[in-house]
Design a protein around this motif. Structure first.
Motif, PDB file in Angstrom:
ATOM      1  N   LYS A   1     -25.851   0.379 -52.575  1.00  0.00           N
ATOM      2  CA  LYS A   1     -25.718  -1.043 -52.938  1.00  0.00           C
ATOM      3  C   LYS A   1     -25.112  -1.199 -54.332  1.00  0.00           C
ATOM      4  CE  LYS A   1     -28.476  -2.497 -49.487  1.00  0.00           C
ATOM      5  NZ  LYS A   1     -28.102  -3.348 -48.402  1.00  0.00           N
ATOM      6  N   SER A   2     -24.776  -2.447 -54.621  1.00  0.00           N
ATOM      7  CA  SER A   2     -24.253  -2.771 -55.938  1.00  0.00           C
ATOM      8  C   SER A   2     -25.328  -3.544 -56.698  1.00  0.00           C
ATOM      9  CB  SER A   2     -22.995  -3.629 -55.765  1.00  0.00           C
ATOM     10  OG  SER A   2     -22.573  -4.070 -57.023  1.00  0.00           O
ATOM     11  N   ILE A   3     -25.817  -2.940 -57.771  1.00  0.00           N
ATOM     12  CA  ILE A   3     -26.971  -3.527 -58.459  1.00  0.00           C
ATOM     13  C   ILE A   3     -26.692  -3.739 -59.945  1.00  0.00           C
ATOM     14  CG2 ILE A   3     -28.624  -2.511 -56.836  1.00  0.00           C
ATOM     15  CD1 ILE A   3     -29.257  -0.404 -58.946  1.00  0.00           C
TER      16      ILE A   3
ATOM     17  N   THR B   1     -28.145   5.627 -60.393  1.00  0.00           N
ATOM     18  CA  THR B   1     -26.855   6.030 -59.819  1.00  0.00           C
ATOM     19  C   THR B   1     -27.029   7.044 -58.684  1.00  0.00           C
ATOM     20  OG1 THR B   1     -26.511   7.784 -61.453  1.00  0.00           O
ATOM     21  CG2 THR B   1     -25.533   5.633 -61.953  1.00  0.00           C
ATOM     22  N   GLN B   2     -28.214   7.658 -58.591  1.00  0.00           N
ATOM     23  CA  GLN B   2     -28.485   8.556 -57.455  1.00  0.00           C
ATOM     24  C   GLN B   2     -28.476   7.798 -56.135  1.00  0.00           C
ATOM     25  OE1 GLN B   2     -32.132  10.777 -57.724  1.00  0.00           O
ATOM     26  NE2 GLN B   2     -31.946  10.937 -59.938  1.00  0.00           N
ATOM     27  N   PHE B   3     -28.776   6.508 -56.199  1.00  0.00           N
ATOM     28  CA  PHE B   3     -28.899   5.707 -54.976  1.00  0.00           C
ATOM     29  C   PHE B   3     -27.758   4.694 -54.861  1.00  0.00           C
ATOM     30  CE2 PHE B   3     -33.121   6.620 -56.752  1.00  0.00           C
ATOM     31  CZ  PHE B   3     -33.630   7.432 -55.751  1.00  0.00           C
ATOM     32  N   ALA B   4     -27.579   3.909 -55.895  1.00  0.00           N
ATOM     33  CA  ALA B   4     -26.663   2.775 -55.821  1.00  0.00           C
ATOM     34  C   ALA B   4     -25.214   3.240 -55.862  1.00  0.00           C
ATOM     35  CB  ALA B   4     -26.932   1.822 -56.983  1.00  0.00           C
ATOM     36  N   ALA B   5     -24.329   2.423 -55.254  1.00  0.00           N
ATOM     37  CA  ALA B   5     -22.897   2.722 -55.323  1.00  0.00           C
ATOM     38  C   ALA B   5     -22.362   2.322 -56.693  1.00  0.00           C
ATOM     39  CB  ALA B   5     -22.161   1.955 -54.233  1.00  0.00           C
TER      40      ALA B   5
ATOM     41  N   ALA C   1     -24.166   7.649 -70.062  1.00  0.00           N
ATOM     42  CA  ALA C   1     -23.990   6.438 -69.250  1.00  0.00           C
ATOM     43  C   ALA C   1     -22.535   5.981 -69.262  1.00  0.00           C
ATOM     44  CB  ALA C   1     -24.899   5.329 -69.757  1.00  0.00           C
ATOM     45  N   LEU C   2     -21.934   6.018 -70.441  1.00  0.00           N
ATOM     46  CA  LEU C   2     -20.560   5.526 -70.566  1.00  0.00           C
ATOM     47  C   LEU C   2     -19.575   6.428 -69.808  1.00  0.00           C
ATOM     48  CD1 LEU C   2     -20.668   4.416 -74.310  1.00  0.00           C
ATOM     49  CD2 LEU C   2     -20.644   2.938 -72.290  1.00  0.00           C
ATOM     50  N   ALA C   3     -19.956   7.696 -69.642  1.00  0.00           N
ATOM     51  CA  ALA C   3     -19.074   8.626 -68.928  1.00  0.00           C
ATOM     52  C   ALA C   3     -19.315   8.603 -67.420  1.00  0.00           C
ATOM     53  CB  ALA C   3     -19.302  10.043 -69.467  1.00  0.00           C
ATOM     54  N   ASN C   4     -20.352   7.910 -66.981  1.00  0.00           N
ATOM     55  CA  ASN C   4     -20.692   7.918 -65.553  1.00  0.00           C
ATOM     56  C   ASN C   4     -19.811   6.926 -64.796  1.00  0.00           C
ATOM     57  OD1 ASN C   4     -22.040   7.279 -63.005  1.00  0.00           O
ATOM     58  ND2 ASN C   4     -23.722   8.512 -63.810  1.00  0.00           N
ATOM     59  N   PRO C   5     -19.051   7.409 -63.804  1.00  0.00           N
ATOM     60  CA  PRO C   5     -18.120   6.511 -63.114  1.00  0.00           C
ATOM     61  C   PRO C   5     -18.818   5.395 -62.331  1.00  0.00           C
ATOM     62  CG  PRO C   5     -18.222   8.671 -62.034  1.00  0.00           C
ATOM     63  CD  PRO C   5     -18.988   8.793 -63.308  1.00  0.00           C
ATOM     64  N   LYS C   6     -20.100   5.566 -62.009  1.00  0.00           N
ATOM     65  CA  LYS C   6     -20.792   4.521 -61.249  1.00  0.00           C
ATOM     66  C   LYS C   6     -21.326   3.399 -62.155  1.00  0.00           C
ATOM     67  CE  LYS C   6     -22.556   6.828 -57.125  1.00  0.00           C
ATOM     68  NZ  LYS C   6     -23.814   7.165 -56.458  1.00  0.00           N
ATOM     69  N   ILE C   7     -21.304   3.640 -63.469  1.00  0.00           N
ATOM     70  CA  ILE C   7     -21.889   2.646 -64.382  1.00  0.00           C
ATOM     71  C   ILE C   7     -20.805   1.810 -65.052  1.00  0.00           C
ATOM     72  CG2 ILE C   7     -23.220   2.353 -66.537  1.00  0.00           C
ATOM     73  CD1 ILE C   7     -24.979   4.626 -65.711  1.00  0.00           C
ATOM     74  N   LYS C   8     -20.993   0.492 -64.966  1.00  0.00           N
ATOM     75  CA  LYS C   8     -20.138  -0.458 -65.685  1.00  0.00           C
ATOM     76  C   LYS C   8     -21.034  -1.212 -66.656  1.00  0.00           C
ATOM     77  CE  LYS C   8     -18.135  -3.733 -63.585  1.00  0.00           C
ATOM     78  NZ  LYS C   8     -17.602  -4.735 -62.629  1.00  0.00           N
ATOM     79  N   VAL C   9     -20.450  -1.707 -67.748  1.00  0.00           N
ATOM     80  CA  VAL C   9     -21.278  -2.471 -68.687  1.00  0.00           C
ATOM     81  C   VAL C   9     -20.663  -3.836 -68.950  1.00  0.00           C
ATOM     82  CG1 VAL C   9     -22.505  -2.425 -70.895  1.00  0.00           C
ATOM     83  CG2 VAL C   9     -21.794  -0.271 -69.846  1.00  0.00           C
ATOM     84  N   LEU C  10     -21.484  -4.856 -68.900  1.00  0.00           N
ATOM     85  CA  LEU C  10     -21.071  -6.200 -69.321  1.00  0.00           C
ATOM     86  C   LEU C  10     -21.669  -6.404 -70.701  1.00  0.00           C
ATOM     87  CD1 LEU C  10     -21.617  -8.781 -66.431  1.00  0.00           C
ATOM     88  CD2 LEU C  10     -19.481  -8.228 -67.593  1.00  0.00           C
ATOM     89  N   TRP C  11     -20.875  -6.139 -71.714  1.00  0.00           N
ATOM     90  CA  TRP C  11     -21.364  -6.271 -73.091  1.00  0.00           C
ATOM     91  C   TRP C  11     -21.477  -7.759 -73.460  1.00  0.00           C
ATOM     92  CZ3 TRP C  11     -22.958  -1.701 -74.586  1.00  0.00           C
ATOM     93  CH2 TRP C  11     -22.253  -0.547 -74.253  1.00  0.00           C
ATOM     94  N   SER C  12     -22.335  -8.053 -74.392  1.00  0.00           N
ATOM     95  CA  SER C  12     -22.489  -9.423 -74.923  1.00  0.00           C
ATOM     96  C   SER C  12     -22.719 -10.454 -73.820  1.00  0.00           C
ATOM     97  CB  SER C  12     -21.251  -9.841 -75.725  1.00  0.00           C
ATOM     98  OG  SER C  12     -20.989  -8.901 -76.719  1.00  0.00           O
ATOM     99  N   HIS C  13     -23.486 -10.063 -72.818  1.00  0.00           N
ATOM    100  CA  HIS C  13     -23.834 -11.007 -71.758  1.00  0.00           C
ATOM    101  C   HIS C  13     -25.355 -11.076 -71.629  1.00  0.00           C
ATOM    102  CE1 HIS C  13     -19.651 -10.919 -70.521  1.00  0.00           C
ATOM    103  NE2 HIS C  13     -19.902 -11.823 -69.589  1.00  0.00           N
TER     104      HIS C  13
END
Lengths: 310, 110
Positions: A147-149, A166-170, A191-203
């Motif tokens: 899933k996308s979480i 990231t072991q579970f979620a897409a 975390a920043l190097a993990n392709p499954k992780i995106k960050v929404l900064w200042s949100h």
């Protein structure tokens, strides 16, 4: 008939169990109470990397189990899944009623009830709890296979638990109010190097929306003040903790944030009543600092009990 | 384990929820400390409410489709039923014994 102990420790996290280990070893008859299973916040931490003595990472649940085993090995009794239904912590001999049926007494009590996850207090948060919103990645991560979480927060817990998820979620999108993480540098880099992780900064999150289950997360860009709704299969919230001091209200001084003031020996102004761990006013809250508090509280209780006998 | 709590499979769900009377279903997982914490409370209350409420539990890892169908995405989740239909809000996460007892009393009382 009330059961008598020398010491009752309330809360079986690292502080409470360290106190129990020291006390039980000193032949202090020790009862440890917990609303759930032993381990405090550690038991739901997927891995612990900075606890001395574990050169390899240790699972939080495993560390928690070991703390409890060590306390029981020396004779401490741990009462699991009990609720305090009545309490008198002010009297010379303190008394607690458990589950409306069992009464326990001791001249000394260490309150080590720690802290619980902070809620954001946003629209939809309570309603979607268990229907898309979670505060425990180890408990609920597997529900989000493929899933996308979203993860709310940017401190150690938020970023470490994102890595675990990231072991579970897409895809894991971290929503963080600042433009950099507040966690350890190594964890941030990972975390920043993990392709499954995106960050929404200042949100910041503003609302949780959906029908029977969570469907969308409303966020606001703090720089542009624009708001948007993001499709989301699940949201994990890690935005700090609140101290659990209900037992102590009106009994001991609390800081404006609700933490307990103690002296250096973990004593409160009430004779025989001590506190240890994350519920104390202090600058740093770590497993190691909780364990240190528990140790000190136990040694102080031992001196107090000797003084009563003398 | 108490004889008052029956573990069911997702294929039995429809038959297991009684058409008449009250029931409570616990979705539990492994590696879930609040599930472990709930288990003894659930069993103690199952004994207390024996004959009035059916206590059921279901292992989430083996019941993926049902969890999805019922919109369950956290463990533990307790779902309450009267006469075959879900009633009242669900309880999830860390659940106090007193809170659960209160809900069960309402379930048989009302």
């Amino acid at each position: 008939m009330a059961e008598r102990y020398d010491l009752i420790v309330i809360g079986a996290g690292p502080a409470g169990l360290a106190a129990a280990i020291y006390s039980a070893r000193a032949r202090v008859r020790t009862l440890v109470l917990d609303e759930g299973v032993p381990g405090g916040q550690v038991k739901t931490t997927h891995k612990v990397s900075n606890y001395p003595g574990f050169p390899e990472d240790v699972k939080g649940a495993e560390l928690a189990r070991r703390f409890a085993e060590q306390a029981e090995r020396f004779g401490a009794t741990i009462a699991r899944s009990v609720e305090i239904t009545r309490h008198d912590l002010r009297s010379d001999v303190k008394e607690l009623e458990l589950d409306e049926e069992r009464v326990v007494q001791a001249p000394a009590v260490i309150v080590a009830t720690g802290a619980k996850p902070r809620e954001l207090g946003l629209e939809g948060e309570r309603g979607f709890r268990g229907r898309g919103i979670s505060y425990c990645a180890t408990c609920d991560g597997a529900y989000f296979e493929g899933k996308s979480i979203h993860v709310i927060g940017g401190g150690n817990s938020a970023v470490e638990e994102s890595l675990f998820l990231t072991q579970f979620a897409a895809q894991v999108t971290i929503v963080h109010q600042f433009d950099q993480f507040q966690c350890e540098a190594g964890t941030a880099d990972e975390a920043l190097a993990n392709p499954k992780i995106k960050v929404l900064w200042s949100h910041e999150p503003r609302a949780f929306l959906g029908g029977d289950a969570l469907e969308r997360l409303a966020v606001e860009d703090l720089k542009t003040r624009t708001r948007q709704e993001l499709a989301s299969d699940g949201v994990f919230i890690f935005v700090g903790m609140v101290p659990q001091t209900e037992l102590l209200r009106g009994l001991v001084p609390l800081s404006p944030q609700g933490y307990v003031e103690t002296d250096e020996s973990m004593a409160t102004p009430v004779p025989g009543l001590y506190v240890a761990g994350d519920i104390r006013v202090k600058r740093f809250r770590q497993i190691t600092t909780a364990v240190a508090d528990g140790t000190i509280a136990s040694l102080a209780v031992q001196a107090y009990l000797r003084g009563r006998k003398a | 384990m108490s004889g008052n709590v029956r573990e069911i499979q997702q294929s039995e769900y429809e038959q297991a929820i009684p058409a008449k009377g009250a029931a409570v279903l616990d979705f539990f997982s492994t590696e879930c400390p609040p599930c472990e914490a709930l288990a003894p409370k659930f069993e103690a209350l199952a004994e207390q409410f024996a004959g009035q409420i059916q206590f059921l539990k279901i292992f989430r890892q083996g019941s993926r489709e049902l969890a999805q169908r019922l919109g369950v995405s956290g463990s533990p989740t307790l779902i309450f039923y009267r006469d075959g239909a879900e009633v009242g809000p669900r309880l999830t996460g860390e659940i106090k014994r007193s809170e659960l007892k209160q809900r069960l009393s309402e379930l048989v009382g009302g």
